[in-house]
Design an enzyme around this catalytic site. Sequence first.
Site, short mmCIF file in Angstrom:
data_model
loop_
_atom_site.label_atom_id
_atom_site.label_comp_id
_atom_site.label_asym_id
_atom_site.label_seq_id
_atom_site.Cartn_x
_atom_site.Cartn_y
_atom_site.Cartn_z
N SER A 1 28.04 -5.41 39.44
CA SER A 1 29.48 -5.05 38.89
C SER A 1 30.38 -5.58 39.61
O SER A 1 30.75 -6.63 40.19
CB SER A 1 29.43 -3.81 38.00
OG SER A 1 30.56 -3.75 37.26
N ASP B 1 26.05 -8.38 27.52
CA ASP B 1 27.25 -7.59 28.42
C ASP B 1 28.41 -7.53 27.68
O ASP B 1 29.30 -8.46 27.68
CB ASP B 1 27.13 -8.02 29.78
CG ASP B 1 27.86 -7.27 30.85
OD1 ASP B 1 28.64 -6.46 30.35
OD2 ASP B 1 27.56 -7.36 32.15
N HIS C 1 25.28 -4.06 30.54
CA HIS C 1 25.92 -4.15 32.01
C HIS C 1 25.23 -3.13 33.06
O HIS C 1 24.98 -2.15 32.83
CB HIS C 1 27.47 -3.62 31.79
CG HIS C 1 28.31 -3.97 32.72
ND1 HIS C 1 28.67 -5.03 33.33
CD2 HIS C 1 28.47 -3.21 34.05
CE1 HIS C 1 29.51 -5.10 34.27
NE2 HIS C 1 29.43 -3.71 35.04
#
Length: 318
Positions: free
Chosen positions: A122, A250, A280
Amino acid sequence: GGGGGGRGFMTLDWVTRTSDASSHHPHGVYDLHGGRHPANTAVLVILHGLSGGSQESYIKAIATCAAIKGMRAVVINNRGCAGSSLSTPQAYSAAWTKDVRTAMQHLRDTHPSAPMVALGYSLGANILAKALGEDGEGTPFVAACVVSNPYDLNASNGMMRKGLGPIYNRVLCGGLIRTFAKHCDAFKNRGDLPDWGRVGDSHTVLEFDDRHTRRVFGYESVEAYYRDASSSHHLPNVAIPLLNLVAADDFLLPPCFDSYRRLNERNPNVVTVLTPRGGHVAWHETLDRSGEQWGDRACLEFLISALEEYKGLPSRAG
């Protein structure tokens, strides 16, 4: 990249002990103390997500998997994260790659014979990808993986206003406020920041970044901060094998299939794996969030293959 400055510190958290039923070691436990690794044992450097750290379940899972495979695993905890204190009125940002270089110089100094690979999740994926592009041929890494990388932060912020995005936005903003509330005293003497009460009243990541992050790092606007921080500008310059693992569902990433194809055409070092599901950082196969994900195996297979090509991984890694 980005503004900011001042002498501060981040922490490095090493895997020193694993406990896993799949381990071939007695009782599923392998104590990594005592210098049992050869000097040329590969080191996996892990970068966590927004307001996270080495305490997160997904970080523990990949670090444990890497250790069982015979690698040394270390997590770079950003300034102020994972229970660490702030010694200067600066934490971290999506654009600030100097701390990664500082950590890597330390690791190179202390492990001169060990090949290094990296994996970012991320926000950590964006920071890693940006650093790799900025450094080009000068990177200390043999190979790397970026997972669920929000490579265009302005576009990603727009996605947090749609579908499930607002829910995740509130969760992320709450994590930022909890993390930085512990360090608000460190920022009191800076005259360019609003009082903490206003920052702590933020309801979205954009509000927090506008009231705090972009000011700490000297950006005129939050949009300018997001533009400078986005790794999309730097991915074409990556000079090592890089796995870009993303999921089509996502909800933090805009539809970007054409962008990935153009990137792969422009830079053959970057390999994009786009799965139809995975959310995600969520390629879960069981309800146990601390367990190994499919994405963990995919990344480790890629990195181990690169290390075998480099001939730096001890033969006991398998």
